[in-house]
Design a protein around this motif. Structure first.
Motif, PDB file in Angstrom:
ATOM      1  N   PRO A 154      -6.503   8.508  -1.093  1.00  0.00           N
ATOM      2  CA  PRO A 154      -5.541   8.445  -2.186  1.00  0.00           C
ATOM      3  C   PRO A 154      -4.651   7.187  -2.192  1.00  0.00           C
ATOM      4  CG  PRO A 154      -4.612   9.779  -0.451  1.00  0.00           C
ATOM      5  CD  PRO A 154      -5.983   9.350   0.033  1.00  0.00           C
ATOM      6  N   THR A 155      -4.849   6.261  -1.218  1.00  0.00           N
ATOM      7  CA  THR A 155      -3.981   5.087  -1.166  1.00  0.00           C
ATOM      8  C   THR A 155      -4.223   4.173  -2.372  1.00  0.00           C
ATOM      9  OG1 THR A 155      -3.891   5.147   1.241  1.00  0.00           O
ATOM     10  CG2 THR A 155      -3.328   3.067   0.196  1.00  0.00           C
ATOM     11  N   VAL A 156      -3.136   3.683  -2.933  1.00  0.00           N
ATOM     12  CA  VAL A 156      -3.178   2.704  -4.013  1.00  0.00           C
ATOM     13  C   VAL A 156      -2.555   1.421  -3.476  1.00  0.00           C
ATOM     14  CG1 VAL A 156      -2.392   2.138  -6.354  1.00  0.00           C
ATOM     15  CG2 VAL A 156      -3.003   4.501  -5.772  1.00  0.00           C
ATOM     16  N   PHE A 157      -3.143   0.283  -3.821  1.00  0.00           N
ATOM     17  CA  PHE A 157      -2.548  -0.982  -3.397  1.00  0.00           C
ATOM     18  C   PHE A 157      -2.172  -1.820  -4.607  1.00  0.00           C
ATOM     19  CE2 PHE A 157      -7.111  -1.949  -3.505  1.00  0.00           C
ATOM     20  CZ  PHE A 157      -7.152  -3.153  -4.194  1.00  0.00           C
ATOM     21  N   GLY A 158      -1.098  -2.588  -4.425  1.00  0.00           N
ATOM     22  CA  GLY A 158      -0.668  -3.545  -5.433  1.00  0.00           C
ATOM     23  C   GLY A 158      -0.678  -4.932  -4.834  1.00  0.00           C
ATOM     24  N   LEU A 169       0.842  -1.191   0.000  1.00  0.00           N
ATOM     25  CA  LEU A 169       0.000   0.000   0.000  1.00  0.00           C
ATOM     26  C   LEU A 169       0.876   1.240   0.000  1.00  0.00           C
ATOM     27  CD1 LEU A 169      -1.266  -2.032   2.616  1.00  0.00           C
ATOM     28  CD2 LEU A 169      -3.238  -0.855   1.661  1.00  0.00           C
ATOM     29  N   ALA A 170       0.512   2.222  -0.795  1.00  0.00           N
ATOM     30  CA  ALA A 170       1.270   3.480  -0.864  1.00  0.00           C
ATOM     31  C   ALA A 170       0.296   4.648  -0.811  1.00  0.00           C
ATOM     32  CB  ALA A 170       2.092   3.525  -2.142  1.00  0.00           C
ATOM     33  N   LYS A 171       0.546   5.558   0.128  1.00  0.00           N
ATOM     34  CA  LYS A 171      -0.302   6.756   0.268  1.00  0.00           C
ATOM     35  C   LYS A 171       0.533   8.002  -0.001  1.00  0.00           C
ATOM     36  CE  LYS A 171      -3.038   9.513   3.511  1.00  0.00           C
ATOM     37  NZ  LYS A 171      -2.272  10.757   3.440  1.00  0.00           N
ATOM     38  N   PRO A 172       0.161   8.765  -1.027  1.00  0.00           N
ATOM     39  CA  PRO A 172       0.873  10.022  -1.276  1.00  0.00           C
ATOM     40  C   PRO A 172       0.565  11.024  -0.167  1.00  0.00           C
ATOM     41  CG  PRO A 172      -1.045   9.867  -2.698  1.00  0.00           C
ATOM     42  CD  PRO A 172      -0.938   8.549  -1.980  1.00  0.00           C
ATOM     43  N   PRO A 173       1.376  12.080  -0.040  1.00  0.00           N
ATOM     44  CA  PRO A 173       1.204  13.041   1.069  1.00  0.00           C
ATOM     45  C   PRO A 173       0.070  14.027   0.828  1.00  0.00           C
ATOM     46  CG  PRO A 173       3.056  13.708  -0.279  1.00  0.00           C
ATOM     47  CD  PRO A 173       2.571  12.390  -0.851  1.00  0.00           C
ATOM     48  N   PHE A 225       9.594   7.899  -3.995  1.00  0.00           N
ATOM     49  CA  PHE A 225       8.874   9.176  -4.054  1.00  0.00           C
ATOM     50  C   PHE A 225       7.631   9.195  -3.168  1.00  0.00           C
ATOM     51  CE2 PHE A 225       7.271   6.549  -7.507  1.00  0.00           C
ATOM     52  CZ  PHE A 225       5.898   6.687  -7.410  1.00  0.00           C
ATOM     53  N   CYS A 226       7.507   8.221  -2.268  1.00  0.00           N
ATOM     54  CA  CYS A 226       6.330   8.160  -1.397  1.00  0.00           C
ATOM     55  C   CYS A 226       6.768   7.634  -0.031  1.00  0.00           C
ATOM     56  CB  CYS A 226       5.286   7.242  -2.035  1.00  0.00           C
ATOM     57  SG  CYS A 226       3.726   7.156  -1.147  1.00  0.00           S
ATOM     58  N   LYS A 227       6.627   8.438   1.025  1.00  0.00           N
ATOM     59  CA  LYS A 227       7.117   8.050   2.344  1.00  0.00           C
ATOM     60  C   LYS A 227       6.261   6.971   2.992  1.00  0.00           C
ATOM     61  CE  LYS A 227       9.487  12.330   3.707  1.00  0.00           C
ATOM     62  NZ  LYS A 227       9.524  13.440   4.677  1.00  0.00           N
ATOM     63  N   GLU A 237      -0.748  12.740  -8.396  1.00  0.00           N
ATOM     64  CA  GLU A 237       0.139  11.922  -7.571  1.00  0.00           C
ATOM     65  C   GLU A 237      -0.389  10.492  -7.455  1.00  0.00           C
ATOM     66  OE1 GLU A 237      -0.422  15.867  -5.170  1.00  0.00           O
ATOM     67  OE2 GLU A 237      -1.576  14.642  -6.579  1.00  0.00           O
ATOM     68  N   VAL A 238      -1.721  10.361  -7.392  1.00  0.00           N
ATOM     69  CA  VAL A 238      -2.324   9.039  -7.258  1.00  0.00           C
ATOM     70  C   VAL A 238      -2.125   8.245  -8.549  1.00  0.00           C
ATOM     71  CG1 VAL A 238      -4.435   7.762  -6.713  1.00  0.00           C
ATOM     72  CG2 VAL A 238      -4.003   9.988  -5.624  1.00  0.00           C
ATOM     73  N   ARG A 239      -2.338   8.897  -9.671  1.00  0.00           N
ATOM     74  CA  ARG A 239      -2.111   8.245 -10.959  1.00  0.00           C
ATOM     75  C   ARG A 239      -0.649   7.814 -11.092  1.00  0.00           C
ATOM     76  NH1 ARG A 239      -4.897   8.214 -15.604  1.00  0.00           N
ATOM     77  NH2 ARG A 239      -6.269   9.909 -14.906  1.00  0.00           N
ATOM     78  N   GLN A 240       0.273   8.672 -10.621  1.00  0.00           N
ATOM     79  CA  GLN A 240       1.696   8.358 -10.707  1.00  0.00           C
ATOM     80  C   GLN A 240       2.031   7.094  -9.917  1.00  0.00           C
ATOM     81  OE1 GLN A 240       4.277  11.304  -8.952  1.00  0.00           O
ATOM     82  NE2 GLN A 240       6.091  10.565 -10.022  1.00  0.00           N
ATOM     83  N   ILE A 241       1.452   6.965  -8.714  1.00  0.00           N
ATOM     84  CA  ILE A 241       1.699   5.783  -7.897  1.00  0.00           C
ATOM     85  C   ILE A 241       1.136   4.537  -8.577  1.00  0.00           C
ATOM     86  CG2 ILE A 241       1.056   4.628  -5.739  1.00  0.00           C
ATOM     87  CD1 ILE A 241       1.349   7.299  -4.347  1.00  0.00           C
ATOM     88  N   LYS A 242      -0.052   4.667  -9.127  1.00  0.00           N
ATOM     89  CA  LYS A 242      -0.656   3.510  -9.800  1.00  0.00           C
ATOM     90  C   LYS A 242       0.202   3.055 -10.982  1.00  0.00           C
ATOM     91  CE  LYS A 242      -4.958   1.657 -11.542  1.00  0.00           C
ATOM     92  NZ  LYS A 242      -6.330   1.869 -12.004  1.00  0.00           N
ATOM     93  N   GLU A 243       0.656   4.014 -11.780  1.00  0.00           N
ATOM     94  CA  GLU A 243       1.493   3.667 -12.934  1.00  0.00           C
ATOM     95  C   GLU A 243       2.823   3.069 -12.501  1.00  0.00           C
ATOM     96  OE1 GLU A 243       1.668   7.350 -15.039  1.00  0.00           O
ATOM     97  OE2 GLU A 243      -0.307   7.074 -15.996  1.00  0.00           O
TER      98      GLU A 243
END
Length: 285
Positions: free
Chosen positions: A252-256, A169-173, A274-276, A229-235
């Protein structure tokens, strides 16, 4: 003095579809939700006086009536005429305003825990009904497991767990308002609806590949457009080789999803560039 402990796991949406906007302002939805082992932890005990005291190690969450766990304690006290005081400590691990139902899961854990602490003897369905008064995701968080949610999210049908896998899981700031996302969504103009039947068939056949192929969330049409930022994480997750990628809830969290542990380190390290706030969890089965 007796202490009660409850875990409050995060949820992810494997599928989120919006069918229509209702006259009461809510939307009719179809969702498949499941839980992962990224979790908050609540500790509860009685204290003197008719009061609710909430504490947390996290310095960025409200500790008063704005907190859903506080609201849950107040609701159960008022509804069942409990005049005892309670101290609740919330060990916060789930990121806030992330689309992972952290606040809803905290409220659900408070309902379950206080039911035990005060010996109220409430059934699961009674706790779910209380939860529905607090928020659309709370009944599912009371029940746990994996479920189809309909209506505004409170009509639940438990289903088998999806295949076990890793969840990164990644959540942008940034924070995303669920009400704002639904407010911007034009349900009548949606051109794509994920297949609930396809997802349910994949889960029942225990097909990880087909679960990944059936992922879908119509709220991405709003959040990805408004928050690049969310699209960037997904890509990024897709390029790093995640087997399936989706935004959870309103973001805004994206999971893989990853079937093999060898992919997890690559996903984690690539996203940390690029995501803390990056977390590695397992699907709860």
């Amino acid at each position: 003095m007796t202490k009660i402990y409850e875990k409050a796991p995060a949820k992810i949406n494997l599928l989120l579809d919006v069918l229509r906007k209702r006259e009461d302002g809510y939307h009719d939805v179809q969702m498949v939700m499941t839980m992962v082992d990224l979790a908050d932890r609540l500790e509860m005990e009685e204290i003197p006086g008719d009061r609710i005291v909430l504490s947390s190690q996290a310095g960025f969450i409200p500790l008063d009536e704005k907190n859903l766990a506080f609201q849950a304690a107040r609701l159960i006290k008022e509804r069942y005429n409990v005049s005892k005081g309670v101290y609740i400590h919330l060990d916060k691990q789930i990121p806030v305003a992330a689309g992972l139902a952290g606040g809803s899961s905290d409220a659900a854990a408070a309902l379950r825990g206080l039911n035990r602490l005060w010996g109220l003897g409430l059934s699961g369905s009674e706790l779910e009904s209380l939860g529905a008064e607090l928020g659309s995701d709370v009944p599912f968080c009371v029940r746990g497991g994996t479920a189809v949610a309909r209506g505004r999210g409170e009509v639940l049908e438990s289903i088998p767990s999806p295949p076990q896998c890793w969840v990164v899981l990644a959540k942008p700031p940034i924070n995303v308002s669920t009400a704002d996302v639904y407010g911007k969504l034009k349900a009548s103009e949606l051109k794509f609806h994920p297949s609930l039947d396809g997802m349910l068939s994949a889960i029942r056949r225990d097909s990880f590949a087909d679960v990944c192929a059936s992922l879908g969330n119509v709220l991405e049409t709003v959040t990805l457009q408004r928050h690049p930022e969310v699209r960037q994480i997904k890509e990024c997750m897709e390029k790093l080789g995640a087997d399936g990628v989706l935004m959870s809830g309103s973001g805004p969290t994206v999971f893989g999803l990853a079937a093999k542990e060898t992919k997890v380190a690559r996903l984690y390290n690539g996203l940390r560039g690029f995501c803390k706030e990056v977390f590695v969890a397992r699907m709860l089965t």
